[in-house]
Design a protein around this motif. Structure first.
Motif, PDB file in Angstrom:
ATOM      1  N   VAL A  19       0.855  -1.182   0.000  1.00  0.00           N
ATOM      2  CA  VAL A  19       0.000   0.000   0.000  1.00  0.00           C
ATOM      3  C   VAL A  19       0.897   1.240   0.000  1.00  0.00           C
ATOM      4  N   PRO A  20       0.887   2.040  -1.077  1.00  0.00           N
ATOM      5  CA  PRO A  20       1.809   3.172  -1.184  1.00  0.00           C
ATOM      6  C   PRO A  20       1.644   4.227  -0.089  1.00  0.00           C
ATOM      7  N   TRP A  21       0.438   4.435   0.422  1.00  0.00           N
ATOM      8  CA  TRP A  21       0.190   5.499   1.387  1.00  0.00           C
ATOM      9  C   TRP A  21       0.119   5.005   2.833  1.00  0.00           C
ATOM     10  N   ASP A  22       0.368   3.706   3.041  1.00  0.00           N
ATOM     11  CA  ASP A  22       0.264   3.120   4.372  1.00  0.00           C
ATOM     12  C   ASP A  22       1.247   1.948   4.467  1.00  0.00           C
ATOM     13  N   ALA A  23       1.315   1.347   5.619  1.00  0.00           N
ATOM     14  CA  ALA A  23       2.200   0.189   5.812  1.00  0.00           C
ATOM     15  C   ALA A  23       1.672  -1.009   5.031  1.00  0.00           C
ATOM     16  N   ASN A  24       2.577  -1.836   4.528  1.00  0.00           N
ATOM     17  CA  ASN A  24       2.188  -3.095   3.904  1.00  0.00           C
ATOM     18  C   ASN A  24       1.548  -3.973   4.963  1.00  0.00           C
ATOM     19  N   ARG A  25       0.611  -4.820   4.554  1.00  0.00           N
ATOM     20  CA  ARG A  25      -0.024  -5.697   5.533  1.00  0.00           C
ATOM     21  C   ARG A  25      -0.451  -7.000   4.880  1.00  0.00           C
ATOM     22  N   GLU A  26      -0.586  -8.016   5.701  1.00  0.00           N
ATOM     23  CA  GLU A  26      -1.002  -9.333   5.246  1.00  0.00           C
ATOM     24  C   GLU A  26      -2.470  -9.537   5.608  1.00  0.00           C
ATOM     25  N   VAL A  27      -3.258  -9.894   4.602  1.00  0.00           N
ATOM     26  CA  VAL A  27      -4.701 -10.013   4.791  1.00  0.00           C
ATOM     27  C   VAL A  27      -5.223 -11.317   4.186  1.00  0.00           C
ATOM     28  N   CYS A  28      -6.458 -11.643   4.523  1.00  0.00           N
ATOM     29  CA  CYS A  28      -7.121 -12.822   3.960  1.00  0.00           C
ATOM     30  C   CYS A  28      -7.544 -12.524   2.514  1.00  0.00           C
ATOM     31  N   THR A  29      -7.949 -13.554   1.791  1.00  0.00           N
ATOM     32  CA  THR A  29      -8.328 -13.362   0.394  1.00  0.00           C
ATOM     33  C   THR A  29      -9.552 -12.458   0.238  1.00  0.00           C
TER      34      THR A  29
END
Length: 54
Positions: A19-29
């Motif tokens: 995410v360019p404007w926020d922290a990268n994150r791991e999410v469900c499908t």
């Protein structure tokens, strides 16, 4: 395997969102399908989570 980074979601994380404007994150499908529609967001499947993409 970690759980989805979205609030109150306990599903397993299967995608790393860049995410360019926020922290990268791991999410469900399910959350990935919605969030990746935003401009600039890039989805990267997590290793070992390919069977979750159905």
């Amino acid at each position: 395997m970690t759980t989805c980074a979205e609030a109150e979601c306990e599903d397993p994380a299967a995608v790393r969102l860049h995410v360019p404007w926020d922290a990268n994150r791991e999410v469900c499908t399910a959350h990935a399908r919605v969030l990746v529609q935003q401009e600039g967001v890039v989805a990267e499947p997590l290793e070992g989570a390919a069977e979750e993409w159905s």
